[in-house]
Design a protein around this motif. Structure first.
Motif, PDB file in Angstrom:
ATOM      1  N   GLU A 266       0.809  -1.212   0.000  1.00  0.00           N
ATOM      2  CA  GLU A 266       0.000   0.000   0.000  1.00  0.00           C
ATOM      3  C   GLU A 266       0.846   1.268   0.000  1.00  0.00           C
ATOM      4  OE1 GLU A 266      -3.399  -0.086   2.697  1.00  0.00           O
ATOM      5  OE2 GLU A 266      -3.506  -2.263   2.457  1.00  0.00           O
ATOM      6  N   VAL A 288     -11.693   9.319  -7.025  1.00  0.00           N
ATOM      7  CA  VAL A 288     -10.788   8.155  -6.893  1.00  0.00           C
ATOM      8  C   VAL A 288     -11.560   6.878  -7.238  1.00  0.00           C
ATOM      9  CG1 VAL A 288      -9.360   6.830  -5.265  1.00  0.00           C
ATOM     10  CG2 VAL A 288      -9.347   9.348  -5.183  1.00  0.00           C
ATOM     11  N   ILE A 293     -10.221   2.956  -8.470  1.00  0.00           N
ATOM     12  CA  ILE A 293      -9.123   2.724  -7.529  1.00  0.00           C
ATOM     13  C   ILE A 293      -9.740   2.393  -6.163  1.00  0.00           C
ATOM     14  CG2 ILE A 293      -7.167   3.813  -6.339  1.00  0.00           C
ATOM     15  CD1 ILE A 293      -6.880   5.605  -8.914  1.00  0.00           C
ATOM     16  N   ASP A 294      -9.327   1.265  -5.593  1.00  0.00           N
ATOM     17  CA  ASP A 294      -9.836   0.871  -4.271  1.00  0.00           C
ATOM     18  C   ASP A 294      -9.074   1.592  -3.180  1.00  0.00           C
ATOM     19  OD1 ASP A 294     -11.751  -0.894  -5.127  1.00  0.00           O
ATOM     20  OD2 ASP A 294     -10.361  -2.591  -5.186  1.00  0.00           O
ATOM     21  N   VAL A 295      -9.818   2.033  -2.178  1.00  0.00           N
ATOM     22  CA  VAL A 295      -9.216   2.729  -1.041  1.00  0.00           C
ATOM     23  C   VAL A 295      -9.310   1.812   0.171  1.00  0.00           C
ATOM     24  CG1 VAL A 295      -9.553   4.680   0.503  1.00  0.00           C
ATOM     25  CG2 VAL A 295      -9.754   5.000  -1.953  1.00  0.00           C
ATOM     26  N   ASP A 296      -8.257   1.801   0.991  1.00  0.00           N
ATOM     27  CA  ASP A 296      -8.301   0.920   2.169  1.00  0.00           C
ATOM     28  C   ASP A 296      -8.519   1.740   3.439  1.00  0.00           C
ATOM     29  OD1 ASP A 296      -8.147  -1.300   3.787  1.00  0.00           O
ATOM     30  OD2 ASP A 296      -5.964  -1.388   3.757  1.00  0.00           O
ATOM     31  N   THR A 313      -5.175   5.152   2.213  1.00  0.00           N
ATOM     32  CA  THR A 313      -4.197   4.307   1.524  1.00  0.00           C
ATOM     33  C   THR A 313      -4.835   3.665   0.291  1.00  0.00           C
ATOM     34  OG1 THR A 313      -4.685   2.295   2.777  1.00  0.00           O
ATOM     35  CG2 THR A 313      -3.007   3.744   3.691  1.00  0.00           C
ATOM     36  N   VAL A 314      -3.986   3.404  -0.699  1.00  0.00           N
ATOM     37  CA  VAL A 314      -4.404   2.700  -1.925  1.00  0.00           C
ATOM     38  C   VAL A 314      -3.326   1.645  -2.214  1.00  0.00           C
ATOM     39  CG1 VAL A 314      -5.604   4.665  -2.951  1.00  0.00           C
ATOM     40  CG2 VAL A 314      -3.169   4.355  -3.427  1.00  0.00           C
ATOM     41  N   HIS A 315      -3.598   0.753  -3.139  1.00  0.00           N
ATOM     42  CA  HIS A 315      -2.575  -0.215  -3.539  1.00  0.00           C
ATOM     43  C   HIS A 315      -1.394   0.546  -4.149  1.00  0.00           C
ATOM     44  CE1 HIS A 315      -0.574  -3.640  -5.323  1.00  0.00           C
ATOM     45  NE2 HIS A 315      -1.359  -4.401  -4.573  1.00  0.00           N
ATOM     46  N   GLU A 318      -1.331   1.583  -7.662  1.00  0.00           N
ATOM     47  CA  GLU A 318      -2.263   2.644  -8.077  1.00  0.00           C
ATOM     48  C   GLU A 318      -1.838   4.005  -7.541  1.00  0.00           C
ATOM     49  OE1 GLU A 318      -4.582   1.359 -10.042  1.00  0.00           O
ATOM     50  OE2 GLU A 318      -5.964   0.036  -8.950  1.00  0.00           O
ATOM     51  N   THR A 322      -3.454   7.599  -8.517  1.00  0.00           N
ATOM     52  CA  THR A 322      -4.272   8.293  -7.515  1.00  0.00           C
ATOM     53  C   THR A 322      -3.782   9.730  -7.354  1.00  0.00           C
ATOM     54  OG1 THR A 322      -4.386   6.177  -6.372  1.00  0.00           O
ATOM     55  CG2 THR A 322      -5.256   8.072  -5.197  1.00  0.00           C
TER      56      THR A 322
END
Ligand code: ADP
Ligand code: ASP
Ligand code: MG
Length: 419
Positions: A266, A288, A293-296, A313-315, A318, A322
């Motif tokens: 991440e 986003v 884009i997946d957000v954690d 956080t994002v991967h 990405e 982002t």
């Protein structure tokens, strides 16, 4: 007679000698009267090599062609294992994902399995043949080759076990089960005899790559009996590895914390000086999400004089994208002071269903990290996990410190209910 699906990973298939060992183990189970479907990964290092070849020609290769290339590692493995089995005098036949017809959606490099046609496999099994299937790959409606994401052979194995209603799915790898944490990081990690499905799901989603998360999801959905074992034990070994269980009370050695997961996948982004008004989180995360884009982990600070800081956080893959979305689509609209990115972070997580009923786990975790002067940048909790985001350089230290603090190297003490 049982129907067993066995999956062998890259290290287990890493050389002709290793493949011969795999063949001997398969032969042993076949000799005991079981029907065998064997799913295999590419030889170790091969998928990376293939992806590297594509990237040498183009930094951002076409996803369709990338899957055409990446899937070939497994095709080599199935042919080699079938030959090794035939050399032992057994009937064996190999299938690619498309030949079985493992139908997936068309999301190249992260395709999802939609359906499996088991007709050919059943016919071969009925004729006493050992069926060898390529992991990690499928085919979409249009006949395009797809792959299931890194570690995807686990998912092929469990999905086939579900489709065939196999008695058991055995994941053979280079460790002899699921441990309290990655034994390569913490040599005192303890092997678990059993781990609940829910805990395994959390561990996999938080970074333990011993099982791909989608394989655990499949096991849960179709109640597949799933076991993790070593392919490096003698072929006549009766070691039972780790069983993934579905009922908490099946788990005889239930501890409050069962494991520690970690990942370096991440990156953290902070937007400072954001006007604190309704809709602000949506103004930031909406674009986003629109960019897929997946957000954690997400944190919004208390505001000072109407301004706040917002972090998420994002991967890591990405991260750049982002930052671009935020600079071009968010900053001009919301009028933030600055956007700061950090891709040198790691997330370390404690997982355990005992957290539901025991207080004080998080504070003990923070105390242990504080003693080592490890700064916590973000915290995220759910019912059965507590995660912290820290500087990447302290990740391994944090894992070892927490393993010690929660005494995960020791067998949990049984809580006996007194009459
Ligand atoms: P394969 O090629 O067989 O699929 P992987 O490398 O994908 O093997 O997964 C096995 C690895 O997972 C182990 O070598 C170990 O380093 C790592 N691992 C991470 N977390 C754990 C854990 N909790 N228990 C066991 N292994 C773990
Ligand atoms: N060969 C693929 C990978 O390296 C799939 C797998 O091994 O499970 O990710
Ligand atoms: Mg794997």
């Amino acid at each position: 007679m049982s129907l067993i699906v066995q999956k062998y990973g890259g290290t287990s298939m890493g050389s002709p000698e290793r493949i011969r060992e795999v063949a001997k183990r398969v032969a042993r189970f076949h000799g005991e009267g079981h029907q065998l479907v064997v799913v295999v990964s590419a030889m170790s290092g091969e998928t990376n090599r293939l992806l590297g070849l594509a990237k040498a020609l183009n930094a951002e290769p076409d996803p369709r062609e990338l899957d055409v290339i990446a899937s070939t590692g497994e095709q080599v493995s199935i042919g080699l294992l079938a030959i090794a089995l035939q050399s032992l005098g057994l009937k064996a036949k190999s299938y690619t994902g498309a030949q079985v017809r493992i139908l997936t959606d068309d999301a190249y490099s992260k395709a999802r399995i939609l359906a499996i046609d088991d007709a050919n496999i059943r016919k071969d099994l009925a004729e006493g043949c050992i069926v060898v299937v390529a992991g990690f790959q499928g085919v979409d409606e249009q006949g395009n080759i797809t792959t299931l994401g890194r570690g995807g052979s686990d998912t092929t194995g469990v999905a086939l076990a579900a489709a065939l209603k196999a008695d058991e799915c055995q994941i053979y790898t280079d460790v002899d089960g699921v441990y309290t944490t990655d034994p390569r990081v913490e040599p005192d990690a303890r092997r678990l005899k059993t781990v609940t499905f829910e805990e395994m799901l959390e561990m996999a989603s938080l970074g333990s790559k011993v099982l791909q998360i989608r394989s655990v999801e499949f096991a849960g959905k179709y109640k597949v009996k799933l076991r993790v074992l070593s392919s490096f034990t003698p072929v006549d070994s009766t070691d039972e590895g780790t069983l993934i269980t579905f009922e908490e009370d099946e788990n005889m050695e239930q501890a409050i914390i069962s494991g520690i997961a970690f990942n370096r996948d991440e990156a953290k982004i902070t937007i400072t000086g954001v006007p604190d008004k309704p809709g602000i989180a949506f103004s930031i995360l909406g674009p986003v999400a629109d960019a897929n884009i997946d957000v954690d982990v997400i944190i919004q600070n208390a505001s000072v004089e109407g301004l706040t800081d917002f972090s998420f956080t994002v991967h890591r893959n990405e991260f750049k994208r982002t930052m671009e979305v935020l600079e071009t689509k968010v900053k001009p609209v919301i009028g933030a002071k600055a956007i700061v990115g950090d891709d040198k972070i790691a997330k370390v997580s404690l997982v355990g269903i005992g957290m539901r009923t025991h207080a004080g786990i998080a504070s003990k975790m923070f105390g242990a990290l504080a003693q080592e002067r490890i700064n916590i940048q973000m915290i995220s909790t759910s019912e059965i996990k507590t995660s912290v985001v820290i500087d990447e350089k302290y990740m391994e230290l944090a894992v070892r410190v927490l393993h010690r603090a929660f005494e995960l190297d020791k067998e949990p003490v049984q809580e006996t209910l007194k009459p």
